[in-house]
Design a protein around this motif. Structure first.
Motif, PDB file in Angstrom:
ATOM      1  N   ALA A 160       3.630  -3.982   8.051  1.00 50.89           N
ATOM      2  CA  ALA A 160       2.717  -4.403   6.992  1.00 50.89           C
ATOM      3  C   ALA A 160       3.470  -4.851   5.736  1.00 50.89           C
ATOM      4  N   ILE A 161       4.543  -4.152   5.407  1.00 53.00           N
ATOM      5  CA  ILE A 161       5.341  -4.505   4.225  1.00 53.00           C
ATOM      6  C   ILE A 161       6.020  -5.855   4.410  1.00 53.00           C
ATOM      7  N   VAL A 162       6.681  -6.036   5.533  1.00 50.82           N
ATOM      8  CA  VAL A 162       7.466  -7.257   5.781  1.00 50.82           C
ATOM      9  C   VAL A 162       6.568  -8.482   5.920  1.00 50.82           C
ATOM     10  N   ASN A 163       5.389  -8.292   6.490  1.00 53.59           N
ATOM     11  CA  ASN A 163       4.518  -9.431   6.787  1.00 53.59           C
ATOM     12  C   ASN A 163       3.347  -9.578   5.821  1.00 53.59           C
ATOM     13  N   ARG A 164       3.424  -8.939   4.667  1.00 46.81           N
ATOM     14  CA  ARG A 164       2.256  -8.925   3.784  1.00 46.81           C
ATOM     15  C   ARG A 164       1.892 -10.314   3.244  1.00 46.81           C
ATOM     16  N   GLN A 165       2.852 -11.216   3.157  1.00 49.03           N
ATOM     17  CA  GLN A 165       2.549 -12.569   2.684  1.00 49.03           C
ATOM     18  C   GLN A 165       1.863 -13.401   3.766  1.00 49.03           C
TER      19      GLN A 165
END
Length: 322
Positions: free
Chosen positions: A79-84
């Protein structure tokens, strides 16, 4: 190519047969390979990944000892890495896929036909592993890719491990009693054990190379998840902006990856994932200190002594009293 594959498989089988072995938990035997105890399929995955995996600087490795918060950390990291890419939760992959599918175990990939799976992965590539740091592929150890490691209080780890492996054992196998499981656990005779050496390997690397390895404790995440989510993002080089913090992106990541959210999703209630294990077995209680409901006083004293002996002088410690 087929002949080469068969030859390699025969060599690995010979190797496994030659290794010291002990009774396993969910498998008949675990084998001592590179100073740790592995199920046979994991050894083949480790050997292949050591031979063939080429890490990229942007890769992220989510490492853990089993039953230490692996599923949660995989979800948080994804979720952090792909939040964009998935700002809207309506179509977020975590709502449609189990975290173990989104962040596959490296040693499982390399147990099978790995070439297509590796080549088709989107970047940054995220992998999970239970493999101890010294046995990770050299390309992981020597590249600029990041490793996030999570461990858990050894008391709770045992209880969750014991429950989990009694759930996934073959139907024809008898249940492992708590007494027998505890005896094996205290000797380090457990998949990917000894657990103390597993923790200490990553702990040492996190001290020696803090930009390479981030060491987390499950209990710390439960205590202050917002702080540690920001810490993970900073470690991975994608810190939350002030605008993201103000607009509630951190809270959104936390809620999306929460135990309650994931356990309630239909995708995690039925079907199987890694090694054909039912997805629902990856979501039990997610509690800290549940061990006090199971441990006798002698068990508590025995494990406390082991923790004190094995971790002495390392700087790594755990709370052993409720």
């Amino acid at each position: 190519m087929a002949f080469t594959g068969e030859l390699q498989e025969n060599e690995e089988e010979k190797l496994i047969i030659s290794l010291p072995r002990e009774k396993g938990w969910a498998v008949p035997y675990v084998y001592l390979f590179q100073d740790f105890w592995y199920p046979s399929h994991a050894i083949q995955g480790v050997i292949n990944s050591q031979k063939y995996f080429q890490a990229k600087d942007g890769d992220v490795i989510v490492a853990s000892f089993p039953k230490s918060g692996t599923t949660w950390l995989k979800a948080l990291t994804f979720a952090i890495v792909n939040r964009q890419h998935f700002s809207s939760h309506k179509n977020h992959p975590l709502l449609a896929s189990n975290p173990h599918q989104l962040v596959p175990f490296l040693h499982h990939i390399f147990f099978g036909d790995f070439h297509d799976q590796i080549s088709n992965m989107a970047e940054p590539r995220l992998f999970g592993t239970h493999v101890p740091f010294p046995s990770l592929p050299k390309s992981i150890q020597e590249s600029n890719c990041k490793v996030i490691y999570i461990c858990r209080n050894p008391f709770d780890t045992f209880i969750y491990f014991w429950y989990f492996f009694n759930k996934i054992k073959p139907e024809t196998s008898p249940e492992l009693t708590m007494e027998e499981g505890f005896e094996r656990y205290c000797k380090g005779l457990i998949e990917f054990g000894p657990w103390w050496n597993h923790m200490l390997c990553y702990w040492k690397e996190s001290i020696d190379r803090p930009n390479k390895v981030l060491f987390l404790k499950y209990e710390d995440l439960k205590d202050d998840i917002s702080f540690h989510v920001k810490r993970v993002a900073e470690f991975l080089g994608c810190p939350f902006t002030q605008d993201e913090e103000i607009s509630g992106v951190i809270e959104s990541v936390i809620n999306l990856s929460s135990f309650e959210k994931m356990k309630d999703l239909e995708v995690n209630k039925s079907g199987t994932t890694v090694l054909n294990i039912e997805k629902k077995y990856f979501f039990r209680k997610a509690e800290v200190g549940d061990w006090v409901n199971y441990f006798s006083l002698p068990m508590r004293e025995t494990l406390s002594k082991i923790i004190e002996d094995k971790l002495s002088g390392s700087g790594l410690s755990f709370k052993t009293c409720p």
